[in-house]
Design a protein around this motif. Structure first.
Motif, mmCIF file in Angstrom:
data_model
loop_
_atom_site.group_PDB
_atom_site.id
_atom_site.type_symbol
_atom_site.label_atom_id
_atom_site.label_comp_id
_atom_site.label_asym_id
_atom_site.label_seq_id
_atom_site.Cartn_x
_atom_site.Cartn_y
_atom_site.Cartn_z
ATOM 1 N N UNK A 113 1.076 -1.091 -0.010
ATOM 2 C CA UNK A 113 0.060 0.108 0.299
ATOM 3 C C UNK A 113 1.092 1.300 0.047
ATOM 4 N N UNK A 114 1.266 1.707 -1.204
ATOM 5 C CA UNK A 114 2.259 2.890 -1.232
ATOM 6 C C UNK A 114 1.535 4.148 -0.805
ATOM 7 N N UNK A 115 0.419 4.357 -1.062
ATOM 8 C CA UNK A 115 -0.250 5.673 -0.226
ATOM 9 C C UNK A 115 0.058 5.576 1.163
ATOM 10 N N UNK A 116 -0.118 4.359 1.628
ATOM 11 C CA UNK A 116 -0.269 4.169 3.177
ATOM 12 C C UNK A 116 1.251 4.322 3.689
ATOM 13 N N UNK A 117 2.285 3.825 2.732
ATOM 14 C CA UNK A 117 3.719 4.392 3.226
ATOM 15 C C UNK A 117 4.086 5.909 3.207
ATOM 16 N N UNK A 118 3.358 6.573 2.268
ATOM 17 C CA UNK A 118 3.491 7.898 2.128
ATOM 18 C C UNK A 118 2.824 8.638 3.561
ATOM 19 N N UNK A 119 1.689 8.303 3.808
ATOM 20 C CA UNK A 119 1.041 8.635 5.079
ATOM 21 C C UNK A 119 1.688 8.791 6.291
ATOM 22 N N UNK A 120 2.478 7.444 6.318
ATOM 23 C CA UNK A 120 3.107 7.110 7.711
ATOM 24 C C UNK A 120 4.385 7.990 7.657
ATOM 25 N N UNK A 121 5.018 8.144 6.442
ATOM 26 C CA UNK A 121 6.243 8.759 6.275
ATOM 27 C C UNK A 121 5.918 10.205 6.917
ATOM 28 N N UNK A 122 4.921 10.859 6.158
ATOM 29 C CA UNK A 122 4.709 12.121 6.441
ATOM 30 C C UNK A 122 4.546 12.524 7.967
ATOM 31 N N UNK A 123 3.638 11.432 8.572
ATOM 32 C CA UNK A 123 3.518 11.762 10.121
ATOM 33 C C UNK A 123 4.668 11.456 10.819
ATOM 34 N N UNK A 124 5.467 10.418 10.391
ATOM 35 C CA UNK A 124 6.884 10.407 11.098
ATOM 36 C C UNK A 124 7.788 11.479 11.297
ATOM 37 N N UNK A 125 7.866 11.895 9.844
ATOM 38 C CA UNK A 125 8.842 13.241 9.614
ATOM 39 C C UNK A 125 8.150 14.306 10.379
ATOM 40 N N UNK A 126 7.064 14.596 10.249
ATOM 41 C CA UNK A 126 6.286 15.763 11.051
ATOM 42 C C UNK A 126 6.465 15.765 12.486
ATOM 43 N N UNK A 127 6.822 14.432 13.080
ATOM 44 C CA UNK A 127 6.957 14.476 14.450
ATOM 45 C C UNK A 127 8.414 14.565 15.012
ATOM 46 N N UNK A 128 9.324 14.819 13.892
ATOM 47 C CA UNK A 128 10.868 15.065 14.137
ATOM 48 C C UNK A 128 11.657 13.948 14.102
ATOM 49 N N UNK A 129 11.048 12.744 13.586
ATOM 50 C CA UNK A 129 11.777 11.469 13.807
ATOM 51 C C UNK A 129 12.917 11.397 12.765
ATOM 52 N N UNK A 130 14.200 11.011 13.275
ATOM 53 C CA UNK A 130 14.987 10.846 12.170
ATOM 54 C C UNK A 130 15.519 9.571 11.872
ATOM 55 N N UNK A 131 14.992 8.453 12.621
ATOM 56 C CA UNK A 131 15.418 7.210 12.548
ATOM 57 C C UNK A 131 14.319 6.286 12.384
#
Length: 553
Positions: A113-131
């Motif tokens: 589910x590539x759109x699901x990957x994009x959604x999760x990536x945005x949430x993690x990046x917006x949370x300030x996560x680097x790893x």
């Protein structure tokens, strides 16, 4: 020359070995800044840095980061498919379930589910996560989904850990735990390795730097930056390898490393260190990290002694150095100083500390000192007994992963660590087993780190019906013919190890052992349609030849 450094919770030990001999050693208190402790220990020794050819470190950095909840915040992409609820393994709110599935033979049966990957990536990046970590069930059979997710998030996260690179073994929950710990500790380890390199460069040490792993083998600093989870419990591993190096002829012996805060317990069976068969556990979670079988108990030379309701209580905590060395809380070392088993520090201060305990219990000073020591040794005895029962109740594997068919009954105990010699008589009496205290017992763990060989392990999977051979740890894949046999798989594994020796951190001469071999025919209807093969190759752990020759005489 070789430099071995073991950073423990209480002390940092450093040894310099030249031509098989320990030519210099140093023991300093471990400071809150580990790099500062390492620098202090090394710079205190009178050695020529230009002659150093190898530096090996074992530290508590990753272990403490996990146990003390000091991991960096890490996000996780997890996909599984039907039949299992991955959410039951989620460890925090930064885990994201991604639709997609690979079956047990490595075939995709639910697209990612590539759109699901994009959604999760945005949430993690917006949370300030680097790893971040990426785990797809059965990724060791086909890591396409993990590679695809990594490709999609490329450049957005500084650190990425993928499940198939951790181990070729199948176990979804263990893989999730392992990847999560690696992702969480990766930034911590990267900063540490960078600081260590700068510190050594400042001292003028230009040799390569290795790190000790949980399995008693070493790997390069670049591999340690990529897979820091492999270094958890490297301290106890250093102890076992140190005892192994100093007493190479022992066939069945327990190892007790008595430190300032804890005592680490391990085992040599058939003359070799004993492993956890499936992987070590940390903080109650099972992992795929291959490690020596050890247990730690909160009883050491600096264990605090208090009186609770008229009863003497030893440990499990340490509240500073012994009173005889300027501390404020009585310890086991103070009791040993009162009885004359150690000569370090002030006798008057030790007597004063133990007298306070004696007065509270209505005992004389000598009787109190003996009671303190026997209680501490009793704690070690209970842990030792439980450890042996656990070993004998479960499958035990030596480094060659041969099932040990008999009850393990140590013939003696190898005692190492600072208070080892002072406690020898007490431990022999309490445990009823002969003890040996080898030369350089007080820095044996640093010796273990210094002289351990570099190791690596890879898994190879072949499916002749699909005409595919893969090695998940190395992301290697090849097309194979229907006639491909297990011997062909072994040859492929040896070639891959040789080709990737630098990537795996293998710089020493190494031998290769087959530690697991499976081959079965796949049948459809009434005919064989192919062979499914699985092979694990391990470079041989042990002691580097120059020290082994010296130890054997």
């Amino acid at each position: 020359m070789i430099l071995g450094i073991d950073v423990g919770g209480t002390h940092t030990d450093v040894v310099c070995i030249s031509k098989g001999e320990v030519v210099s050693s140093m023991k300093v208190e471990t400071a809150p800044d580990i790099v500062e402790s390492i620098t202090a220990g090394v710079s205190s020794m009178n050695i020529d840095y230009d002659g150093i050819k190898r530096v090996v470190l074992s530290t508590t950095l990753t272990t403490n980061a996990i146990i003390e909840n000091r991991l960096e915040r890490a996000g996780m992409f997890v996909s599984a498919g039907p039949g299992v609820n991955p959410k039951s393994y989620f460890l925090n709110r930064d885990f994201h379930l991604i639709e997609g599935a690979i079956d047990h033979r490595g075939r995709q049966y639910i697209p990612l589910d590539e759109p699901g990957v994009e959604r999760a990536a945005r949430l993690l990046k917006d949370s300030g996560i680097d790893s971040v970590g990426i785990v797809s069930k059965f990724s060791v059979r086909n890591h396409y989904h993990e590679l695809r997710i990594k490709f999609m998030i490329e450049g957005r996260f500084k650190y990425v850990t993928m499940g198939h690179q951790m181990s070729g073994s199948l176990n979804f929950p263990r893989r999730i735990h392992t990847v999560f710990f690696n992702a969480g500790v990766l930034p911590v380890q990267a900063r540490f390795v960078s600081s260590v390199k700068k510190a050594f460069a400042g001292l003028g040490i230009k040799s390569r730097i290795l790190f000790l792993k949980a399995d008693g083998g070493t790997f390069s600093s670049s591999a340690a930056e990529r897979l820091p989870v492999e270094t958890i419990i490297s301290g106890p591993a250093a102890s076992i390898m140190g005892a192994f190096a100093l007493r190479p002829d022992e066939k069945c012996a327990a190892v007790l490393d008595i430190g300032g805060t804890t005592t680490d317990i391990g085992l040599l069976a058939l003359g070799l260190p004993v492993f956890e068969p499936k992987g070590i556990s940390i903080k109650g979670l099972k992992t795929l990290v291959r490690g020596l079988k050890t247990v730690s108990v909160g009883a050491g030379g600096d264990s605090a002694v208090i009186v609770d309701k008229g009863n003497i209580q030893v440990g499990p905590s340490r509240k500073g150095p012994p009173c005889c060395l300027g501390g404020t809380v009585p310890t086991v070392m103070d009791a040993l100083r009162v009885l004359g088993y150690v000569k370090t520090g002030s006798e008057d201060k030790a007597v004063k500390a133990v007298s306070d305990i004696a007065s509270a219990c209505g005992m004389n000073v000598e009787e109190t000192a003996k009671t303190i020591i026997r209680q501490m040794v009793g704690i070690i005895k209970n842990a030792y007994t439980d450890f042996l029962e656990d070993v004998n109740a479960n499958p035990v594997y030596t480094i060659y992963e041969m099932l040990h068919p008999e009850t393990v009954k140590p013939e003696k105990i190898i005692l190492i660590g600072g208070p080892a010699l002072a406690l020898k008589t007490f431990i022999e009496e309490e445990l009823g087993i002969p003890c040996v205290v080898p030369e350089n017992y007080d820095v044996a763990n640093a010796i273990g780190a210094a002289v351990s060989k570099t190791t690596a392990r890879i898994t190879l999977l072949a499916d002749t019906q699909r005409k595919q051979m893969i090695c998940p740890e190395l992301e290697a894949e090849d097309i194979i013919p229907p006639t491909y046999m297990i011997e062909d798989l072994k040859s492929s594994g040896e070639r891959l190890l040789k080709k990737n020796a630098v990537f795996l951190g293998l710089a020493d001469d190494y031998g290769i052992d087959v530690v697991e071999e499976q081959c079965f025919n796949m049948v459809s209807g009434f005919r064989t349609v192919g062979r499914n093969m699985r092979l694990k190759l391990q470079t041989r752990p042990g002691i580097i030849p120059e020290f082994r020759r010296k130890a054997s005489g």
